[in-house]
Design a protein around this motif. Sequence first.
Motif: not given
Length: 133
Positions: A24, A114-115
């Motif tokens: 990110l 990713y979150i």
Amino acid sequence: MIETKDYLSLLAGFVLTALGLLPLLANLLPASVPSWFAFSWVPTQIFSYLVAIFGFYLAVESIIEITNSNHIGWWSFLAAVIFFGLGLVQIMHNVGNIGPSWFSFSWIPAIAYYIIFIVEGLFLMIACFAMEM
């Protein structure tokens, strides 16, 4: 007193959060960041294995939290079941073609993983301290 299992949970949380934060941040930083930093070379199928493995580990840690009469353990267990189920359904479809075609979750972009890594890592870091309350 914090034990070895607590430090392992903290370490796993840091690693998983870093796996989510690095890509990110690579998208936000200038082009001088190396391309391997974004993990774009990793197939998203591997991410489903990581989500399932760490989801199971979080479930084990949250059961320890629950047995210590900690209310945070129930939230951790709910998150663990969701993450483990998400990863397991995708793995079962990819390996054995079990379930409908949308079980492959190919429509989920890598940024969603990713979150998930960040959230799962935060729960693991919380578990480090919540297991000893």
